[in-house]
Design a protein around this motif. Structure first.
Motif: not given
Length: 175
Positions: A88-111
């Motif tokens: 329910x909280x607005x984020x800056x864009x689709x690239x912001x989705x990865x900011x909500x993934x825990x650090x231990x699960x972070x990976x490279x992504x394309x957007x």
């Protein structure tokens, strides 16, 4: 009986020129109504001939997650606004989705970003997000399935008829 005689005498006393003129006026009005109706149908047909239909959604496998946006309509879609929200909280864009993934699960992504003013052509397919790390995929899929990630795209046709797409449903909107 007297009433029938007065009607009959009215038509008998009517001049043929007046009768013809009255019929001509009546036919003219009928033609006007047919023309207005036909014009309305043509306008609707013209608008439908450039109707965009933007949908998007996730596709995934064991080694990828992708969110693709496509214009399946018959006309270009003019993007008026994009909203991405997490819980329910607005984020800056689709690239912001990865900011909500825990650090231990972070990976490279394309957007790919979509933004107001962008035109999505007929049949154009935009890959909004692509991830290939299975742990990140699993985490984001759970958020998507739970409805915790919302993406909305507001777009218009060239005639300024507008719709809001949340991926699955498309509804008329004012944008």
């Amino acid at each position: 009986m007297e009433e029938n005689q007065s009607k009959t005498s009215f038509f008998k006393n009517m001049k043929p020129e007046l009768l013809m003129a009255s019929l001509a006026v009546l036919i003219s009005f009928l033609t006007l109504f047919v023309y207005l109706y036909q014009s309305s149908l043509m306008k609707t047909q013209q608008k439908m001939s450039v109707w965009p239909h933007v949908t998007f959604g996730p596709s995934w496998g064991s080694d990828y997650l992708a969110i693709n946006l496509i214009n399946k309509g018959v006309g270009p879609a003019l993007v008026k606004g994009v909203r991405v929200a997490i819980n329910g909280q607005n984020v800056d864009g689709i690239e912001s989705l990865m900011e909500y993934v825990p650090d231990s699960l972070q990976s490279e992504f394309n957007y790919s970003s979509i933004f107001p003013g962008q035109v999505i052509m007929v049949g154009e397919d935009i890959q909004l997000l692509q991830i290939q790390n299975p742990k990140s995929i699993s985490y984001l899929l759970n958020l998507l399935r739970a409805g915790k990630i919302q993406i909305e795209v507001c777009y218009c046709s060239i005639y300024e008829d507008c719709w809001m797409s949340n991926g699955i449903s498309v509804n008329e909107s004012e944008c």
